[in-house]
Design a protein around this motif. Structure first.
Motif, mmCIF file in Angstrom:
data_model
loop_
_atom_site.group_PDB
_atom_site.id
_atom_site.type_symbol
_atom_site.label_atom_id
_atom_site.label_comp_id
_atom_site.label_asym_id
_atom_site.label_seq_id
_atom_site.Cartn_x
_atom_site.Cartn_y
_atom_site.Cartn_z
ATOM 1 N N VAL A 297 0.820 2.073 -5.259
ATOM 2 C CA VAL A 297 0.034 2.794 -4.041
ATOM 3 C C VAL A 297 -1.436 2.606 -4.292
ATOM 4 C CG1 VAL A 297 -0.352 5.138 -3.096
ATOM 5 C CG2 VAL A 297 2.048 4.274 -3.701
ATOM 6 N N ALA A 298 -2.082 2.003 -3.377
ATOM 7 C CA ALA A 298 -3.625 1.764 -3.648
ATOM 8 C C ALA A 298 -4.501 2.963 -3.820
ATOM 9 C CB ALA A 298 -3.864 0.681 -2.806
ATOM 10 N N GLN A 299 -4.041 3.877 -2.773
ATOM 11 C CA GLN A 299 -4.977 5.080 -2.436
ATOM 12 C C GLN A 299 -4.035 6.222 -2.043
ATOM 13 O OE1 GLN A 299 -8.062 4.324 0.357
ATOM 14 N NE2 GLN A 299 -9.163 5.998 -0.175
ATOM 15 N N VAL A 300 -4.500 7.369 -2.533
ATOM 16 C CA VAL A 300 -3.807 8.785 -2.011
ATOM 17 C C VAL A 300 -4.496 9.266 -0.823
ATOM 18 C CG1 VAL A 300 -3.001 11.007 -2.464
ATOM 19 C CG2 VAL A 300 -2.606 9.030 -4.571
ATOM 20 N N VAL A 301 -3.860 9.503 0.310
ATOM 21 C CA VAL A 301 -4.379 9.653 1.610
ATOM 22 C C VAL A 301 -3.375 10.628 2.282
ATOM 23 C CG1 VAL A 301 -5.621 7.610 1.706
ATOM 24 C CG2 VAL A 301 -3.321 7.769 2.786
ATOM 25 N N MET A 302 -4.127 11.636 2.983
ATOM 26 C CA MET A 302 -3.438 12.543 4.036
ATOM 27 C C MET A 302 -2.306 11.691 4.581
ATOM 28 S SD MET A 302 -4.773 15.234 6.632
ATOM 29 C CE MET A 302 -5.524 14.128 7.723
ATOM 30 N N ASN B 245 4.180 0.389 -25.591
ATOM 31 C CA ASN B 245 3.035 -0.241 -25.661
ATOM 32 C C ASN B 245 2.373 -0.056 -24.327
ATOM 33 O OD1 ASN B 245 0.584 -1.764 -26.308
ATOM 34 N ND2 ASN B 245 1.613 -3.855 -26.133
ATOM 35 N N CYS B 246 2.055 1.133 -23.798
ATOM 36 C CA CYS B 246 1.462 1.607 -22.710
ATOM 37 C C CYS B 246 0.298 0.691 -22.151
ATOM 38 C CB CYS B 246 1.055 3.197 -22.441
ATOM 39 S SG CYS B 246 2.404 4.044 -23.197
ATOM 40 N N MET B 247 -0.772 0.755 -23.001
ATOM 41 C CA MET B 247 -1.844 0.247 -22.763
ATOM 42 C C MET B 247 -1.908 -1.450 -22.317
ATOM 43 S SD MET B 247 -3.897 2.619 -22.803
ATOM 44 C CE MET B 247 -2.757 3.886 -22.641
ATOM 45 N N ALA B 248 -0.626 -1.958 -22.655
ATOM 46 C CA ALA B 248 -0.450 -3.407 -22.182
ATOM 47 C C ALA B 248 -0.667 -3.382 -20.804
ATOM 48 C CB ALA B 248 0.634 -3.844 -22.746
ATOM 49 N N ALA C 54 -7.886 -0.731 -17.427
ATOM 50 C CA ALA C 54 -8.694 -1.029 -16.225
ATOM 51 C C ALA C 54 -9.291 -2.675 -15.993
ATOM 52 C CB ALA C 54 -9.898 -0.026 -16.317
ATOM 53 N N THR C 55 -8.957 -3.243 -17.144
ATOM 54 C CA THR C 55 -9.479 -4.731 -17.165
ATOM 55 C C THR C 55 -8.412 -5.768 -17.045
ATOM 56 O OG1 THR C 55 -9.218 -4.708 -19.533
ATOM 57 C CG2 THR C 55 -11.499 -4.236 -18.755
ATOM 58 N N ASP C 56 -7.312 -5.510 -17.390
ATOM 59 C CA ASP C 56 -6.054 -6.514 -17.276
ATOM 60 C C ASP C 56 -4.802 -5.772 -16.847
ATOM 61 O OD1 ASP C 56 -4.912 -8.882 -17.370
ATOM 62 O OD2 ASP C 56 -4.157 -8.779 -19.595
ATOM 63 N N THR C 57 -4.931 -4.933 -15.829
ATOM 64 C CA THR C 57 -3.816 -4.285 -15.473
ATOM 65 C C THR C 57 -2.760 -4.935 -14.701
ATOM 66 O OG1 THR C 57 -3.240 -2.273 -14.253
ATOM 67 C CG2 THR C 57 -4.698 -3.578 -13.241
ATOM 68 N N TYR C 58 -1.289 -4.542 -14.997
ATOM 69 C CA TYR C 58 -0.239 -5.127 -14.490
ATOM 70 C C TYR C 58 -0.456 -4.418 -12.854
ATOM 71 C CZ TYR C 58 4.668 -6.376 -13.636
ATOM 72 O OH TYR C 58 5.877 -6.901 -13.191
ATOM 73 N N PRO C 59 0.056 -5.378 -11.932
ATOM 74 C CA PRO C 59 -0.186 -4.947 -10.514
ATOM 75 C C PRO C 59 0.559 -3.603 -10.261
ATOM 76 C CG PRO C 59 0.378 -7.390 -10.561
ATOM 77 C CD PRO C 59 0.611 -6.776 -11.937
ATOM 78 N N GLY C 60 -0.322 -2.719 -9.455
ATOM 79 C CA GLY C 60 0.317 -1.452 -9.117
ATOM 80 C C GLY C 60 0.249 -0.390 -10.020
ATOM 81 N N THR C 61 -0.433 -0.671 -11.231
ATOM 82 C CA THR C 61 -0.036 0.332 -12.210
ATOM 83 C C THR C 61 -1.449 1.135 -12.230
ATOM 84 O OG1 THR C 61 -0.703 -1.150 -14.179
ATOM 85 C CG2 THR C 61 1.500 -0.970 -13.536
#
Length: 715
Positions: free
Chosen positions: A504-509, A358-361, A365-372
């Protein structure tokens, strides 16, 4: 109109008598002209055929359609009857829900076919590893040949068909509840000996509307043609060529009985393209989970042998192209509705951290598990480093010679604003490659092996104040006749980024470490003309003949190919005279490592004859990679190729055009073919470069024009 008739002697006499009577001045009225027959071409005579639905309706569950047939010139095709191989399908686009642990989830709109069969497993292949045979439902189509009066010929190239399947109350083998407000799709497939036609028609039965109705058109066939050849996607024996027909038949309830695998269109396409990288998690770790289908007669299609050319594979936009001309639902992959695509690529249990499918659980974008994050976010994280690196640059300066006559130059890596990037963010093991004679076929391998022309950043000196590297070509000599030659400095430099992923919130150099990844900075080779002890800033660089279209390579492979992922400058190292490499699987044990040989021999370019033998990519279509003039022969008579003899493995030297042909055909070259080449001035047994240049007098281009080459190679 002209009439050709056959007659007996008596009919000729009767005709003569009637002529005499008419000549005697009869007062009778002349006969009126008959009605002209329809203008068209007979179905057995046409070399092309196209079908188009003009109307569809449903009354009390009875589906009726009108359609027309034309050739490529718009001329009506006449004479279709039920005994030709013509089949029809009918499906509806209905809302689907899924209940998991008592909770109902919206899975969006899915195609449901009204015509289905329950199929038992048939013959299994000798190797049944990974197969789980079980009865499976399969969507189907109906043949007009099974009904004497369903197909009506209107005698003008237009036809009518009444479906045999009543869709008002379908209960066997699956229950499909008719919804008049749902979008419905009728499909047609007509296969002649000389041509094939597919067609579809979408409409809403309750209103008859064909515009502004629900669809599930996600990709176009043109996206597929970026990598695939059109004829290679003529499936099911060549009769099915349209994605819309595929999607309405490969439904979510359809499976392959011999393997037990789903053949739902979304699942099947994603699983196939995951190819050799598809894995599943077990208590013992990740193991291969290739997607397999068993075809006609127990033939096994093992897509674990597929090498998906898109790197990174997370680029949804490689198929799901949005923007002008995009299909109505091109952005559906962002909707966070269905798990089907997720488990198709990542398998039923992609890691030890996942307990269900149940990947979408969690991934929404609206009720995401933290960090996913949802699919768009997570796939975007993978791609972000490539997007950022593409905006970076590599600049060269102070090109000259040191006191020993070795080439020396400075290098800076810059960010999107042009500011230099500090060394801690740059992979010190990456290189700059030096080359010359770039307008011909790059340096002779005997003069400067590519391994000597590669200079690591770590081998140079670094000025932290200016963030500049100074590199020295200490492992090769400058050519004695360097003046006037076109040189190039080709960067394979990579910059480090964090990996993204969970938490990971953001991909950066990021400063390079064992926990980072490095991505190539995209920069064209810097070319210049040599003069004296440095470059001639005013001289025009010489251009190499146009051979391949790198945009076509990029379209299929995206950001990465094999190594040195800054574009497709492979020939700077893989020169025509590069030494052969040992390979016990190749006749004679020696393979050329020239760029042409490696590109033509690459398994992904050769699927018709190797790998899964699917024919999905046809290497023989030269236009897949080459420019319009890229296959013209006779343009590089000085070039000499180095090959290994297919019997002894010993080095042989081959003339220019002959070597081009051998890059594909060496292992299949017959005695007759070799004789043809040699009779027309080609050299296949040269003992050296000079030997070939002395004896070669190739006349290949006289007959083998680009048009002729494309014709015989499937283009």
């Amino acid at each position: 109109m002209d009439i050709k008739a056959k007659g007996t002697p008596w009919s000729v006499i009767a005709l003569a008598c009637s002529t005499l009577l008419i000549g005697c001045g009869s007062d009778g009225d002349d006969g009126k002209d008959g009605v002209d027959g329809p203008i068209g071409v007979n179905i057995d005579s046409t070399s092309t055929i196209m079908a188009e639905f003009t109307q569809a309706s449903i009354t009390d569950g009875v589906v009726s359609v009108d359609f027309k047939l034309e050739n490529a010139n718009g001329v009506a095709v006449l004479g279709l009857n039920k005994d030709y191989d013509i089949r029809f399908g009918i499906a509806q686009l209905a809302p689907v829900t899924e209940t998991i642990e008592g909770e109902v989830y919206d899975r969006g709109l899915q195609w449901q076919a009204y015509i289905n069969t329950l199929k038992e497993p048939g013959t299994l292949p000798d190797d049944a590893t990974g197969l789980n045979p079980s009865p499976q439902y399969q969507a189907n189509v109906e043949a007009a040949s099974n009904c004497d009066d369903c197909l009506v010929d209107n005698l003008d190239g237009s036809y009518s068909y009444t479906f045999q399947q009543n869709i008002a109350n379908v209960t066997e083998p699956l229950t499909i509840t008719y919804g008049a407000d749902n979008t419905h799709r009728v499909t047609l497939e007509l296969e002649l000996e000389q041509a094939t036609a597919n067609a579809h028609h979408d409409w809403q039965p309750s209103t008859g509307a064909t515009d502004d109705i629900q669809t599930r058109n996600v990709v176009t066939i043109d996206s597929c043609f970026t990598c695939h050849q059109p004829e290679s996607l003529a499936l099911h024996g060549g009769r099915r060529i349209a994605l819309e027909n595929c999607a309405s038949c490969h439904t979510s309830t359809s499976g392959d009985p011999e393997s037990g695998n789903s053949v739902d269109f979304t699942y099947m396409i994603h699983a196939i393209h995951k190819g050799q990288d598809r894995q599943i998690s077990t208590p013992d770790g990740l193991i291969p989970a290739p997607y397999k289908i068993v075809g006609y007669g127990g033939s096994l299609h093992d897509y674990g042998k597929v090498t998906f050319p898109q790197k990174p594979a997370a680029n949804c936009a490689s198929c799901h192209v949005e923007g002008a001309g995009a299909p109505a639902n091109a952005d559906l992959f962002k909707a966070d509705l269905s798990n089907t695509a997720c488990v198709a690529c990542h398998s039923e249990k992609p890691s030890q951290n996942h307990t269900d499918t149940n990947c979408m659980a969690c991934h929404n974008a609206t009720d995401t598990y933290p960090g996913t994050g949802n699919a768009e976010k997570r796939h975007g994280d993978v791609l972000q480093a490539y997007v950022d690196a593409e905006a970076m640059g590599v600049s060269f300066s102070n090109i000259g010679l040191d006191a020993s006559g070795k080439l020396m130059f400075d290098v800076q890596v810059t960010d999107a604003s042009g500011a230099p990037i500090a060394s801690e963010f740059v992979d010190q093991s990456t290189r700059v490659v030096v080359a010359w004679d770039t307008d011909k076929d790059y340096p002779a391998y005997a003069d400067a092996p590519y391994s000597g022309r590669r200079i690591r950043l770590s081998e140079g000196s670094y000025d932290a104040a200016t963030m500049t590297y100074t590199l020295l070509g200490s492992n090769f000599d400058m050519p004695a006749d360097a003046d006037g030659k076109t040189f190039e400095l080709w960067s394979t430099i990579e910059v480090c980024f964090n990996n993204g992923g969970y938490g990971v919130a953001q991909v950066v150099m990021t400063a390079c470490s064992d926990n980072t990844r490095s991505v190539a900075v995209k920069e064209p080779p810097y070319q210049f003309v040599w003069a004296g002890s440095g470059l001639d800033a005013n001289a025009q660089t010489a251009m190499r003949r146009s051979i391949i279209d790198s945009a076509k390579c990029q379209g299929c492979h995206n950001q990465e190919n094999h190594h040195y992922n800054n574009g497709y400058n492979c020939q700077t190292c893989h020169t025509a005279d590069k030494t052969t490499r040992s390979d016990s699987d190749y006749p004679g044990g020696q393979k050329s490592t020239s760029f042409a040989f490696k590109a033509h021999e690459a398994p992904g370019h050769y699927l018709k004859y190797a790998g899964v033998q699917s024919g999905t990519v046809l290497k023989t279509d030269c236009s897949t990679c080459h420019t319009d003039n890229g296959i013209a022969l006779g343009r590089a008579s000085e070039r000499v190729w180095r090959y290994g003899d297919t019997t002894t493995g010993a080095d042989i030297w081959v003339s220019s055009d002959a070597g081009t042909c051998l890059s594909c055909h060496q292992k299949y070259l017959s005695d007759a073919g070799a004789s043809h080449i040699e009779t027309n001035g080609g050299i296949l047994d040269g003992t050296s470069v000079d030997d070939v240049r002395t004896r070669a007098a190739e006349a290949c281009s006289t007959c083998h024009t680009p048009t002729q080459l494309r014709s015989i190679h499937g283009g």
